[in-house]
Design an enzyme around this catalytic site. Structure first.
Site, short mmCIF file in Angstrom:
data_model
loop_
_atom_site.label_atom_id
_atom_site.label_comp_id
_atom_site.label_asym_id
_atom_site.label_seq_id
_atom_site.Cartn_x
_atom_site.Cartn_y
_atom_site.Cartn_z
N HIS A 132 31.85 40.72 24.38
CA HIS A 132 32.83 39.63 24.41
C HIS A 132 32.11 38.31 24.53
CE1 HIS A 132 32.28 40.46 28.70
NE2 HIS A 132 32.97 39.39 29.03
N HIS A 184 27.33 37.19 28.76
CA HIS A 184 27.19 38.29 27.79
C HIS A 184 26.60 37.84 26.46
CE1 HIS A 184 29.45 41.15 30.35
NE2 HIS A 184 29.87 39.99 30.86
N HIS A 243 40.53 41.45 29.39
CA HIS A 243 39.61 40.51 30.04
C HIS A 243 39.45 39.28 29.14
CE1 HIS A 243 36.20 39.24 32.49
NE2 HIS A 243 35.44 39.21 31.42
N HIS A 262 28.61 44.86 35.36
CA HIS A 262 28.41 44.19 36.66
C HIS A 262 28.34 45.20 37.80
CE1 HIS A 262 29.14 39.97 35.37
NE2 HIS A 262 29.94 40.53 34.46
FE FE Z 1 30.67 39.46 32.70
ZN ZN Z 2 33.27 38.58 31.12
#
Ligand code: FE
Ligand code: ZN
Length: 242
Positions: A57, A62, A114, A171
Site C-alpha cells: 500500500h 511501506h 486500512h 509491524h
Molecule cells: Fe505500516
Molecule cells: Zn500502513
C-alpha cells in the site's frame, strides 16, 4: 519453488522482508520501509542483488525506499495503483494477478480497509503470505481510508486461506494487541497465548510471523460475530489504553 525469507526490524516498529527464490537466486523486498536497512540486509545476506519490490500500500513506511532502491539496483516495482500517490511504481497489479520471482508466483489479493488500494501477496506453493497492514498478530490495521465492512471482508478473505499459511505482518504491535485481546477473551488458552507473547517480547524476540490458524483461534477481530461487532471492536481498540 522454495523461498527463503529474511525478516528484520526497521524504523520504530516495522518489519522488513527480503525474499529469495532459491532455484534462481532472484531477490525481492516486500515494501520499502527503509532503503538503508534493506541495502544493509542485502549485503548481510550475501544474496548480492535486488530484482523486485512488492508494495502492499502507499503509506510512507511501506514505499519510502522505492526511489532509492530502484536507482541503486534497477529493480522492478510492483504494487497497487495508489502507490503512485507517494512513490515510483512500474507495474500496477490488481486482484488475481500473478507476480513472478523466478520460479515462484505470488497471487495478488485485494484487501481494502486500512487503505483503499491495499493488496496482499500469497505464495500458494510456499504456504506463506505478506499481508502488510491488514492483519497483525492479534490485531488488524486501522481504518484510515476504508470502511469497517471492507476491512471485515478483507480479514475474512485471509481467514479463508489454509490454517497452516504463514502470515508475515508489517509491524510488531503484538504485546499491545494481546492486552486488548485479553480484555475481550478470558479463555485459559487465550491467556496462555498472550503470556507466551509477553515472554517473547521480554526476550526481545519477534512475534511475527504468525499463522492463519493462530489468528483464527485468538485474533479478536477475526473472532468478531459479524461486521457490526467487528466495527465495535475496531473502535474500542482505537481508544484502548492497555
Ligand atoms: Fe505500516
Ligand atoms: Zn500502513
Amino acid at each position: 519453488m522454495t523461498l527463503t525469507v529474511r525478516q528484520f526490524a526497521c524504523l520504530s516498529d516495522n518489519y522488513g522482508f527480503l525474499v529469495r527464490d532459491d532455484a534462481t537466486g532472484l531477490v525481492a523486498t516486500v515494501d520499502t520501509p527503509d532503503a538503508e536497512a534493506i541495502l544493509s540486509e542485502i549485503e548481510a545476506s550475501g544474496w548480492g542483488r535486488l530484482d523486485l519490490i512488492l508494495n502492499t500500500h502507499w503509506h510512507a513506511d511501506h514505499t519510502g525506499g522505492n526511489e532509492r532502491l530502484k536507482a541503486e539496483t534497477g529493480c522492478e516495482i510492483v504494487g497497487p495503483e495508489e502507490v503512485r500517490r507517494a512513490a515510483p511504481l512500474d507495474r500496477v497489479v490488481v486482484d488475481g494477478d500473478l507476480v513472478r520471482l523466478g520460479s515462484t508466483a505470488f497471487e495478488v489479493m485485494t484487501t481494502p480497509g486500512h487503505t483503499q488500494g491495499h493488496i496482499t501477496y500469497r505464495s500458494v506453493e510456499g504456504a506463506l503470505a505478506f499481508v502488510g497492514d491488514v492483519i497483525f498478530a492479534l490485531g488488524c490495521g486501522r481504518l484510515f481510508e476504508g470502511t469497517a465492512e471492507q476491512m471485515w471482508d478483507s480479514l475474512n478473505r485471509i481467514n479463508a486461506w489454509p490454517e497452516t499459511t504463514t502470515l508475515y505482518c508489517a509491524h510488531e504491535y503484538t504485546a499491545s494487541n494481546a492486552r486488548f485481546a485479553l480484555s475481550l477473551d478470558d479463555r485459559p488458552e487465550m491467556q496462555a497465548h498472550a503470556e507466551a507473547i509477553f515472554a517473547a517480547r521480554e526476550r526481545g524476540q519477534p512475534t511475527v510471523p504468525t499463522t492463519v490458524g493462530a489468528e483464527r483461534a485468538f485474533n479478536p477481530f477475526l473472532r468478531a460475530a459479524d461486521a457490526a461487532d467487528f466495527a465495535a471492536r475496531r473502535a474500542a481498540k482505537d481508544g484502548f489504553r492497555g
